[in-house]
Design a protein around this motif. Structure first.
Motif, PDB file in Angstrom:
ATOM      1  N   UNK A 106     -10.270 -11.107  -1.592  1.00  0.00           N
ATOM      2  CA  UNK A 106     -10.415 -10.710  -3.123  1.00  0.00           C
ATOM      3  C   UNK A 106     -10.023 -11.952  -3.959  1.00  0.00           C
ATOM      4  N   UNK A 107      -8.482 -12.236  -3.620  1.00  0.00           N
ATOM      5  CA  UNK A 107      -7.886 -13.179  -4.444  1.00  0.00           C
ATOM      6  C   UNK A 107      -8.728 -14.725  -4.042  1.00  0.00           C
ATOM      7  N   UNK A 159     -13.199 -21.738 -15.525  1.00  0.00           N
ATOM      8  CA  UNK A 159     -12.699 -20.397 -15.935  1.00  0.00           C
ATOM      9  C   UNK A 159     -13.434 -19.281 -15.617  1.00  0.00           C
ATOM     10  N   UNK A 212     -10.492 -16.989 -14.661  1.00  0.00           N
ATOM     11  CA  UNK A 212      -9.162 -16.853 -15.552  1.00  0.00           C
ATOM     12  C   UNK A 212      -9.164 -15.574 -16.482  1.00  0.00           C
ATOM     13  N   UNK A 215      -3.705 -17.626 -12.236  1.00  0.00           N
ATOM     14  CA  UNK A 215      -4.932 -17.141 -11.667  1.00  0.00           C
ATOM     15  C   UNK A 215      -4.575 -15.804 -10.747  1.00  0.00           C
ATOM     16  N   UNK A 216      -5.702 -15.264 -10.130  1.00  0.00           N
ATOM     17  CA  UNK A 216      -5.223 -13.823  -9.458  1.00  0.00           C
ATOM     18  C   UNK A 216      -4.301 -14.089  -8.369  1.00  0.00           C
ATOM     19  N   UNK A 218     -11.953 -14.505  -6.489  1.00  0.00           N
ATOM     20  CA  UNK A 218     -11.689 -14.275  -7.927  1.00  0.00           C
ATOM     21  C   UNK A 218     -10.978 -15.319  -8.279  1.00  0.00           C
ATOM     22  N   UNK A 219     -10.227 -16.113  -7.657  1.00  0.00           N
ATOM     23  CA  UNK A 219      -9.649 -17.295  -8.173  1.00  0.00           C
ATOM     24  C   UNK A 219     -10.227 -18.135  -9.255  1.00  0.00           C
TER      25      UNK A 219
END
Lengths: 748, 155
Positions: free
Chosen positions: B124-125, B45, B132, A695-696, B128-129
């Motif tokens: 952001x991480x 996802x 996928x 993931x990011x 956005x986590x």
């Protein structure tokens, strides 16, 4: 200029009278999902009153707009932009005046409409250039005729023809009609590489706007009037087959139309390479909406039973026909691991031997031996498998995300009992492929369900169907052994590589040719779990093990890991082992290592940063990477990956970088987390709650991609950056933790 | 089956479906708004992300009966002409590879910037986590989110 005979791919240049009227590609308006890009642009662009088809790759409008047909399916490699760029370059048009259309499957016109082996640009490079160049030739010939001047005095630029002496100019659009009447040349001149003005410049993804606004581009987005939705139920375990199904109860559920078993492949069917099918009989459920079918799927009662060992005939991609044995049994990962571990000490087949490895190991001062393993992997394309089929008595209209439509079509024709000429296949954008969509058992299932229902249907796999349906990256193991002499020279390498059910060995790759004494062996363990190509097949494991091992050997020899590899490549370059061939170019290999060394500022240390290096050759390209890692709170944080790649001429640099970045992120994810396991034949991971994807927050913070600049014709790009990063990660992990990582996934 | 009046992309839509049907399938099968994607069906996802009010939610786990009068926005309704700052940034950075997950990524990013116009890298991480991307476009996604934040700040 370079003169090239137009015999390669010539069939696409020669006008086919049966296709001339109405335009070659205008016949597929039934597939709305492929047309949205063009429709969108039509709103803002003035469209021509008439199109003139010059050859199978392009048509020119009377207003100078050019439509270029992209022959290969698009699955994220960005070929739908880069292949037309190559045509546009030789045609000599302004890229802003180009519209791109996806070609349907047409084996009579196009070569190799595949996604696979990173070969799209490499194998079509010359053909695409000739398509543009021969069209330009025809425009010049038409202008020469109209102006009554020698063709050699006519120049072209950005969609215009010029004759300087008489000060005449005309647009391609004005001459398109006349050019379409000119005969296709036997030989054309291609541009000098130094004169390229489209190739080598970054162009945006032609489907970008459609993607960010949610237009229907993918197979799963197909909706037709009267279309039914279908799902399948496949056995819950490898080693089981259908015993019986009682569909009566669910047939009365809302929206459900029918429930029936389908035989995907006949038992005596000779399979081609990509006909791998784990479950020969599945149960189909057909209804109105997806949700209704999903509810029926949950409620359906199906009985399964173990199958006996059986055989199937198979024609591999290369080589003679084989009889494969599919063993009975419910397999488990712990048993797989034991069986593989036993192979370390068993005799295996010798594939390559250089010099006298036995003597070299006997005389060694130091011997290093390590065994590496990797598990089965699921592809996990974000778009689950799906396919649209409208099969009528004497014809079929099919569409969906296919990597190898040409081969799928042959199997569909055989199974439906219909000649290929009666089957129309449209290739939709793939929501990821990575090898999985080369194996289109779901296309067969969709076609058979439509045939039975006598109605258009869309088959959709649930994520669970997809992840538990087989076609996995095989489980692998390799044992490496190295001999060092008193001066810490590498005198011998022994590699013994095997897997379930295939060996990953490439016996003629590095370090073969770089070591005087070399022994390569292979072994296989059979299974009923199906496998398939997975981004850089076999390379994705061999790189991880070989490049981790060389790191350890370099350390034992007291040498810098990059210098150690460069020494070996220098040996392969200057004193190659001549007894057997090698399949890599040692100087290009060394080139990417030198470039990554320079660009990563290798040798400079930063507090808290652990670095690992790796390099690998596959798919005709060379890639090297340096991973910069921090270890925090018991987990790795990757600050940066520096990547050097030699893939020849780069057509679309920014998109090429994107693809390299993707290969690196995907590789790191699979190295750290990727794993499918089995218990009594049952895949233990069926969705993203248990199957961990990167993931990011776990991706590198930065990736710098550096291309080696040269004038070599383009080679592979989608796969080559994927395999080496596994080892660059493992080598950085060693520096960060003091522990070598031999078994994937590295973090569990 | 039951009748629902839904506010989707600013329009009222009357739908007659099983009340348990997730919004994902109402949007795709019944309204043919196919930009919202099916990826996992279990909210793992992010491919199916839409806005419910101002919040990014997973439409695969959102029964149609739970919506009430709340406004639903899908990728098709994020902007009139595909010119939302996040969409523009996505094009500028040329983020997509296969493109399948990107509508969900964009919807998550747009909701983040609505609440936090100038997010840090780690914010952001975190936001956005849940999305996928198997193609591995994360670095470009992050770059595009920051670009969109900058564009919004400057406008």
């Amino acid at each position: 200029m370079v003169s090239v005979k137009t015999n390669i791919g010539r069939r696409a240049f020669i006008k086919n009278t049966s296709l001339a009227s109405g335009g070659l590609m205008l016949g597929f308006s039934w597939l709305n999902s492929c047309k949205s890009n063009e429709a969108e642009k039509m709103e803002v662009r003035e469209m021509p009153k008439e199109w003139f088809e010059i050859n199978g790759y392009l048509k020119i409008g009377d207003n100078g707009l050019v439509t270029i047909i992209s022959p290969n399916p698009e699955g994220g490699q960005n070929v739908k932009t880069s292949m037309p760029m190559i045509v546009a370059e030789e045609l000599g048009v302004d890229w802003n005046n180009v519209i791109v259309e996806q070609a349907p499957l047409n084996t009579a016109l196009y070569n190799r409409q595949f996604i696979g082996g990173s070969q799209a640009i490499r194998t079509s490079w010359e053909g695409l250039r000739m398509a543009g160049a021969s069209a330009r030739y025809m425009l010049v010939a038409a202008a020469a005729q109209v102006w009554e001047v020698p063709a050699a005095e006519i120049t072209t630029s950005a969609g215009m023809l010029h004759h300087e002496a008489s000060n005449k100019s005309v647009s391609y659009g004005n001459l398109a009609s006349a050019a379409a009447q000119v005969s296709v040349p036997e030989e054309v001149e291609l541009k000098e590489i130094g004169d390229f003005d489209i190739i080598g410049t970054s162009k945006k993804n032609v489907d970008g706007t459609d993607i960010v606004t949610g237009k229907p581009l993918f197979g799963i987005d197909t909706y037709k009037d009267g279309m039914l939705t279908a799902m399948i139920v496949h056995p819950p375990a490898f080693g089981l087959k259908l015993k019986s199904v009682d569909g009566e109860a669910v047939k009365s559920m809302p929206g459900i139309q029918d429930v029936f078993p389908i035989k995907v492949l006949e038992d005596d069917f000779t399979r081609q390479h990509f006909d791998t099918c784990a479950f020969l009989e599945v149960v189909a459920i057909v209804g109105g909406s997806t949700w209704e079918v999903m509810q029926a799927k949950k409620a359906l009662s199906v009985q399964w039973e173990p199958f006996e060992t059986y055989t199937e005939e198979r024609q591999p991609y290369r080589g003679p026909q084989q009889t494969l044995t599919i063993p009975a049994g419910l397999e488990s990962t712990d048993v797989h691991r034991k069986k593989m571990a036993e192979m370390v000490s068993k005799k295996a087949e010798v594939v390559r031997k250089d010099g006298n490895p036995e003597a070299a190991f006997k005389n060694a001062v130091k011997v290093i031996e390590q065994t590496y393993t990797a598990p089965f992997l699921a592809h996990n394309c974000m778009e689950p498998m799906n396919f649209f089929a409208d099969v009528k008595e004497d014809s079929a209209q099919l569409s969906g995300p296919l990597q190898k439509a040409e081969l799928t079509e042959q199997t569909l024709a055989a199974r439906l009992g219909m000649p290929v000429e009666r089957i129309d296949i449209q290739m939709t954008r793939l929501g990821g492929g990575y090898g999985r969509r080369s194996y289109a058992n779901w296309a067969l299932e969709a076609a058979l369900i439509s045939q039975k229902m006598q109605a258009p249907i869309k088959l959709v796999y649930s994520r669970e169907d997809d992840m538990t349906g087989g076609i996995y990256r095989p489980a692998y193991q390799v044992t490496y052994k190295a001999a060092l002499d008193v001066e810490n020279n590498l005198t011998a390498i022994h590699v013994n590589a095997g897997g379930i059910p295939e060996s990953p060995l490439y016996a003629d790759r590095f370090p073969a040719g770089a070591v005087d004494n070399y022994l390569a062996q292979r072994w296989e363990i059979n299974t009923n779990i199906t496998i398939g190509s997975f981004r850089a097949p076999r390379s994705n494991f061999m790189a991880s093990a070989e490049q981790s091992f060389l790191d350890e050997v370099a350390e034992a020899a007291g040498k810098d890991p990059i210098d150690f590899r460069l020494e070996l490549l220098d040996h392969a370059s200057k004193n190659p082992v001549v007894s057997n061939p090698i399949d890599y170019d040692a100087q290009r290999y060394a080139g990417v290592l030198k470039l990554v060394k320079e660009k990563s500022k290798w040798g400079e240390t930063t507090n808290g940063i652990s670095r690992g290096v790796s390099a690998y050759f596959c798919h005709n390209s060379y890639a090297a990477q340096v991973v910069d890692m921090r270890w925090e709170n018991d987990k790795p944080i990757i600050d940066k990956v520096t990547c050097a790649i030699d893939c020849g001429i780069v057509v679309n640099p920014d998109a090429a970088s994107n693809l390299c970045e993707g290969g690196i992120v995907d590789g790191i994810g699979n190295a750290l987390y990727g794993e499918q396991t089995f218990k009594d034949g049952v895949p233990q991971k069926s969705n993203f709650d248990t199957y961990r994807m990167i993931r990011m927050g776990e991706a590198p913070k930065q990736i710098d991609v550096h291309f080696v600049e040269n004038n070599i014709d383009p080679t592979g790009l989608g796969e080559p950056t994927f395999p080496p990063v596994f080892a660059a990660v493992a080598n950085a992990l060693y520096k960060a933790t003091g522990k070598r990582y031999y078994d994937q996934p590295y973090l569990t | 089956m039951a009748l629902f009046n839904l506010n989707i992309n600013g329009k009222t839509q009357e739908i007659d479906v099983d009340p348990n049907t997730p919004m994902l399938w109402v949007l795709r099968d019944h309204l043919k708004l196919v930009g919202t994607k099916y990826g996992c069906g279990i909210a793992q996802c992010g491919a199916c992300t839409v806005h419910l009010g101002n919040n990014a939610v997973r439409s695969c786990q959102l029964p149609v009966s739970s919506i009430g009068e709340e406004k639903v926005t899908t990728i098709e309704g994020l902007s009139e002409n595909g010119d939302h700052p996040v969409q523009k940034a996505w094009l500028e950075v040329d983020v997509p590879q296969c493109g399948y997950c990107q509508a969900g990524q964009i919807m998550t990013a747009a909701a983040l910037l609505e609440k936090n116009p100038n997010p840090s890298d780690s914010e952001i991480e975190t936001a956005m986590n849940g999305n996928i991307c198997r193609c591995g476009t994360y670095i470009r996604i992050k770059k595009a989110v920051k670009m969109a934040a900058g564009a919004a700040a400057n406008s």
